[in-house]
Structure formats: structure tokens, C-alpha cells
Design an enzyme around this catalytic site. Structure first.
Site, short mmCIF file in Angstrom:
data_model
loop_
_atom_site.label_atom_id
_atom_site.label_comp_id
_atom_site.label_asym_id
_atom_site.label_seq_id
_atom_site.Cartn_x
_atom_site.Cartn_y
_atom_site.Cartn_z
CE LYS A 41 -4.06 -2.08 2.17
NZ LYS A 41 -3.55 -3.42 2.50
NE ARG A 42 6.17 0.39 0.81
CZ ARG A 42 6.21 -0.07 2.05
NH1 ARG A 42 5.31 0.32 2.91
NH2 ARG A 42 7.17 -0.90 2.44
#
Length: 307
Positions: A106-107
């Protein structure tokens, strides 16, 4: 292309199920901890070894019946360098058995930072796809899109997430009169046109929670080219009925993730009298088979073609 490979694996395994490897040391069977602590000590190294051994058992049990695993980095990152070693070893082992590996990271950050995150994961041969957070804007996800195209990888962008608090931001109405998640969906769908595979789907996909079936129905129409990664099935409350509209008329278009309900199946009311903790992996396999059957039966009932 990533998406073509994923669809072909779904067809071959006859399953859209993705197993989430989110291990917790406190829920790891004692016999695994005993082995790990004897090898590495009752410390961070031992904990990380236990997580890897637990994952290895799950992978051995399901590699031939699911197309992919999703590895949530937080469960490893919590243990520092040794935890990261377990994370990468898990990915390497899954790949060795032919599974596709989704790094759930989930960057989301400014473009220059995103380039480094992309280099770390999408330019790493161990990972086929990652999750990204597009809520900082289109420019912040373009490094991932560019690398996904260049290296035949995939990304799944958060659109409508499964957590209860997603409504706090994602369900706010914009000045255009639409919800924020719809604006994000349209952005992702437009970007997805740059990476369409031979089956009509894009390697640029979306995360759409099983816990919001009405929104998923809308998003399936808004994002016809995007494959959905669907969390929230099982332990979070999502049901077979809830996920049906994530699929297209041919029974494709989505992969359904289940983590706790699978990897700790032996502790659930349904399986606890059938499998002991020594048989945790067999219980996980049984749960995947049950889940796959329920989903495929649901697709048939909806007059779709089962996977």
C-alpha cells in the site's frame, strides 16, 4: 503481461481465491514455534523463522489450488530486518512453487519517493504485483504504472477499501456531485487503458472491498477494464453474495483474498473439531476448497460461467 498470466492461472486452478499470508506469532502453532526457537533462539530471529515456517506449511498445502498469495508486509516489518527476511523468503518459496505473489505494501508518496518504492518491489523478480495508495494524486502512482508496464508487473490501487472507516474519506461527495471513491475509480480506469492484455483486462487493477457490495456493483461498471483485488471476505464479514458483482458476465474480473479465515481455519468453529493445530495446513487447504466451491457455485447461480 501480468494480467494475462493471472487470468490463465485462475483458469488453470479453477479458482479466483488468493490466500493472504498475514501470520501472527501469538496464533502460530506451538510446535512450529518450538522448532523455530530451537534453531534461532526465543528472540526476533526465532519469531521471524516461525512466521516463515508457518507460511511454508500454508504454501505447501495450497499452491496447486490457488493462483496467488498476498503477503502483507506489516506482519513482517514489525520484526525489523529479520522480519523482512521472512517476508522475502516467503515470496521466494511461493514463487518456486509457481504461485504469483502480490506484495501488499500500500505504498503512496510523492513521485520521487514512489520511484524508490517501485524499484524495491516492481523491479524485484520475487513480486508480480503490489498494492498502492492513489489518494495523493495521479502523479504519485505513475512510477508504479510505468514500471508495471516495463517489467510486466501489476498494481492494485486502493479505490473502495473494506474497513468500516473507509466512508470517512472515500464516501465524501465532491463538488462534481460524486463520491471520492468514484473519482479515484475513474482515474484508475483511465490509466488502466495503457496496460490492456489479450483478455481485455488491464495490469492496472483496483482494491474493492467485499464489505461494500453496492459500491462494488457500481465500480464494476465504472472500471470495466480493471481486475479487482477483493479483501474483506470471511473474517471481515464479506460473503459470497457480497462479492458476486465484482465479477463480469464470464465469471472473471476479480480475485478474492482471504487471510485469517484460511490460515487459521483450524481455529474456526467450522473446522476446529476436524483439524488439530498440527494439521493447520490441511485445514487451510480444506477452507480454500470450500471457499472456491462456494464462489464458483455462486457464479453458476448468477448464470455466470464458473472459473
Amino acid at each position: 503481461m501480468f494480467i494475462d498470466k493471472l487470468i490463465e492461472s485462475i483458469k488453470a486452478k479453477k479458482s479466483p481465491v488468493v490466500v493472504g499470508l498475514d501470520p501472527r506469532i501469538e496464533k502460530t502453532p506451538q510446535f512450529i514455534k518450538d522448532v523455530a526457537f530451537k534453531r534461532k533462539g526465543e528472540n526476533i530471529e526465532g519469531i521471524s523463522e516461525a512466521l516463515y515456517l508457518f507460511n511454508k506449511g500454508i504454501i505447501d498445502a495450497v499452491y496447486d489450488i490457488v493462483p496467488a498469495v498476498k503477503i502483507q508486509v506489516a506482519f513482517y516489518e514489525a520484526y525489523g530486518i529479520e522480519g523482512f527476511k521472512a517476508f522475502f523468503k516467503t515470496a521466494e518459496y511461493a514463487k518456486s512453487l509457481g504461485l504469483m505473489v502480490i506484495a501488499d505494501v500500500k505504498r503512496g508518496d510523492i513521485q520521487e519517493v514512489a520511484k524508490m518504492y517501485s524499484k524495491a518491489y516492481l523491479q524485484n523478480q520475487l513480486f508480480d504485483a503490489i498494492t498502492v495508495n492513489p489518494y495523493m494524486g495521479e502523479d504519485t502512482i505513475m512510477p508504479y504504472v510505468e514500471d508495471a508496464i516495463k517489467y510486466n508487473k501489476g498494481i492494485f490501487a486502493l479505490v473502495k477499501t473494506s474497513n468500516k472507516g473507509s466512508k470517512d474519506i472515500q464516501d465524501i461527495k465532491t463538488t462534481k456531485g460524486e463520491y471520492v471513491y468514484q473519482s479515484v475509480a475513474r482515474m484508475i480506469n483511465r490509466i488502466s487503458n495503457s496496460a490492456i492484455g489479450k483478455y481485455g483486462y488491464s495490469s492496472i487493477g483496483a482494491v474493492v472491498g467485499a464489505t461494500y457490495p453496492e459500491e462494488a456493483k457500481v465500480l464494476r461498471k465504472e472500471m470495466p477494464n480493471c481486475f479487482f483485488l477483493v479483501p474483506g471476505y470471511g473474517a471481515q464479514g464479506g460473503t459470497v453474495e457480497d462479492i458476486m458483482d465484482c465479477f463480469d458476465e464470464n465469471g472473471f474480473g476479480a480475485i478474492i483474498n482471504s487471510s485469517r479465515s484460511v490460515i487459521y481455519a483450524y481455529q474456526t468453529p467450522y473446522w476446529k473439531d476436524v483439524y488439530s493445530e498440527y494439521e493447520y495446513a490441511q485445514a487451510a487447504r480444506a477452507e480454500v476448497i470450500l471457499m472456491t466451491g462456494m464462489i464458483n457455485n455462486g457464479l453458476v447461480k448468477r448464470k455466470y460461467i464458473a472459473c
